[in-house]
Design a protein around this motif. Structure first.
Motif, PDB file in Angstrom:
ATOM      1  N   UNK A 109      33.600  39.155 -16.497  1.00 42.77           N
ATOM      2  CA  UNK A 109      32.204  39.570 -16.413  1.00 42.77           C
ATOM      3  C   UNK A 109      32.077  40.806 -15.517  1.00 42.77           C
ATOM      4  N   UNK A 110      32.850  40.827 -14.432  1.00 37.72           N
ATOM      5  CA  UNK A 110      32.828  41.979 -13.545  1.00 37.72           C
ATOM      6  C   UNK A 110      33.454  43.199 -14.222  1.00 37.72           C
ATOM      7  N   UNK A 136      24.624  50.334 -20.699  1.00 35.50           N
ATOM      8  CA  UNK A 136      23.967  49.190 -21.333  1.00 35.50           C
ATOM      9  C   UNK A 136      24.210  47.924 -20.507  1.00 35.50           C
ATOM     10  N   UNK A 137      23.170  47.135 -20.328  1.00 39.44           N
ATOM     11  CA  UNK A 137      23.287  45.908 -19.530  1.00 39.44           C
ATOM     12  C   UNK A 137      22.792  44.667 -20.271  1.00 39.44           C
ATOM     13  N   UNK A 138      22.448  44.804 -21.553  1.00 38.47           N
ATOM     14  CA  UNK A 138      21.847  43.670 -22.245  1.00 38.47           C
ATOM     15  C   UNK A 138      22.809  42.488 -22.369  1.00 38.47           C
ATOM     16  N   UNK A 139      24.061  42.736 -22.704  1.00 43.76           N
ATOM     17  CA  UNK A 139      25.016  41.628 -22.817  1.00 43.76           C
ATOM     18  C   UNK A 139      25.324  41.015 -21.450  1.00 43.76           C
ATOM     19  N   UNK A 140      25.392  41.847 -20.436  1.00 48.11           N
ATOM     20  CA  UNK A 140      25.618  41.356 -19.076  1.00 48.11           C
ATOM     21  C   UNK A 140      24.466  40.460 -18.637  1.00 48.11           C
ATOM     22  N   UNK A 141      23.238  40.914 -18.843  1.00 50.62           N
ATOM     23  CA  UNK A 141      22.070  40.124 -18.458  1.00 50.62           C
ATOM     24  C   UNK A 141      21.997  38.820 -19.252  1.00 50.62           C
TER      25      UNK A 141
END
Length: 437
Positions: free
Chosen positions: A351-352, A364-369
């Protein structure tokens, strides 16, 4: 008792017996830089036999080099006799040593900032090589001629990079020229020593600068030449406005937390290692790297085996490299598949890796969020709970063990993860229906 208090007491006992005893090397350097030393080394006029006489039961780890390890107050302190080194025919160890004086002992050390002494009683700093001025100027400089120091032990070439990166020092011009000129001689050093020094560079907070210095000096070509191909390997600008694969990788390293663990640092370094050999150009001019994750995992395994990392480290890094492209599909995964994906022991590191991968490129941060939210949603119970049925249940129902066991048990787990089976009774009813169909 602190490490310093323990070492001070040992030095007091040495001086009481008529010997000189000074703190030496890294502990002096670090304290002057405002860092608390993890351990203390003492340089003394006492011979190893005299040290052992004062501290019976100590560990004589290097009588030839005049080194004794003394355990006191819960701390281990290295006590070494002042010495002068002879020739270094093997490029690692002196053929012989001669016990000597503080001035001569300082002259044999690698860098001036590591050649400082401190009187434990008065805290006076004793500087025979100009190390104090170099500390003040944030300058890394060898003691004496750089070529002499590096030819004695070529691992000092990597140590120069490590100290420059860790301390944010500039390598003095003549010293840097010698590092670049003598970089190929690092090949004389055992891969285990290279690996350990490289690991220290990669896990220090300024690991990105360390990588730059390794690359600019040519040292990286000796033990990890695959990194060189990342330089100039262009990427689609709409996805990677930051630049080529090397720039992307070094930014990712820079974005990691200061205390990032070694497997994560290695995975970040190697996650795109196969982009150069997989790079293709579509008819419309678009760059692609199909299969770079799978090939990258193979390359990572070969590289880490070559560097003789432990199997546990290799397995974790290879797994993270192999899966790093799957993060773009997590929002399309069924619940069971997503839970299995997140249940991997390496998931926190992955994840990191994904976070810094996106932060260093498209942002892009959508998958991370999405994954962070799911991690919170699944936090109240094991992501993959204990199975409701096992192979024994199949055997008790007359089934003979075989490949079909795995398929049945995996389907049962999927039903459980999806929430359609909530108890063992429900699972056994499901199994009966499955076997009857």
């Amino acid at each position: 008792m602190t490490a310093r208090e323990s070492a001070t007491e040992l030095a007091r006992r040495l001086t009481a017996a008529g010997h000189a005893a000074l703190f030496a090397g890294g502990c002096v350097r670090d304290r002057l830089l405002g860092h608390e030393p993890k351990d203390y080394d003492i340089a003394t006029s006492a011979t190893p036999a005299e040290v052992l006489g004062l501290f019976p039961g100590s560990n004589e780890v290097g009588a030839h080099f005049g080194v004794v390890i003394v355990r006191h107050g819960g701390h281990s302190t290295e006590i070494a006799t002042f010495r002068t080194d002879g020739s270094y025919k093997d490029g690692r160890r002196p053929e012989q040593v001669t016990f000597s004086t503080p001035e001569e002992d300082a002259a044999r050390r690698d860098f001036t900032i590591n050649a400082l002494f401190e009187d434990p009683a008065s805290c006076e700093i004793i500087d025979h090589t100009g190390g104090l001025a170099d500390l003040k100027a944030k300058r890394l400089r060898t003691v004496g001629r750089p070529a002499d120091r590096f030819s004695e032990d070529a691992l000092r070439l990597l140590r120069a990079v490590r100290f420059a990166a860790r301390l944010d020092f500039q390598i003095e011009t003549e010293t840097w020229s010698a590092v670049r000129e003598l970089a190929p001689t690092l090949g004389r050093i055992s891969i285990e020593r290279i690996r350990d020094e490289f690991s220290r560079i990669l896990t220090c907070p300024s690991r990105a600068r360390g990588l730059d210095l390794l690359t600019e000096s040519g040292l990286i070509d000796v033990f990890l030449p695959e990194v060189r191909a990342l330089i100039g390997c262009e990427q689609p600008p709409q996805w990677h406005p930051e630049g080529d694969v090397y720039v992307h990788t070094r930014i990712m390293l820079d974005l990691l937390a200061d205390d990032a663990p070694l497997p994560l640092c290695l995975a970040v370094l190697l996650h795109d290692i196969a982009k150069p050999p997989t790079q293709t150009v579509d008819a419309d001019g678009r760059l692609r790297f199909n299969g770079h994750d799978a090939l990258g995992a193979e390359m990572a395994r070969e590289i880490l085996h070559r560097l003789k990392y432990p199997n546990a480290v290799i397995d974790d890094v290879v797994f993270m490299v192999a899966r790093h492209m799957q993060f773009m599909h997590v929002q399309d995964m069924r619940v069971a598949k997503l839970k299995r994906f997140m249940a991997a022991p390496t998931f926190a590191g992955e994840l990191e890796l994904h976070r810094v991968d996106c932060a260093s490129s498209n942002g892009f941060t959508d998958n991370l969020e999405f994954l962070i939210a799911k991690r919170e949603e699944f936090a109240n119970e094991p992501i993959v709970p204990a199975p409701l049925i096992t192979g024994r249940d199949l055997i008790e129902r007359g089934e003979k063990p075989g490949p079909h066991f795995k398929a049945i048990l995996e389907d049962a787990q999927t039903e459980q993860l999806e929430g359609r089976l909530a108890s063992r009774e429900e699972a056994l009813d499901w199994l009966e229906a499955r076997l009857d169909s």
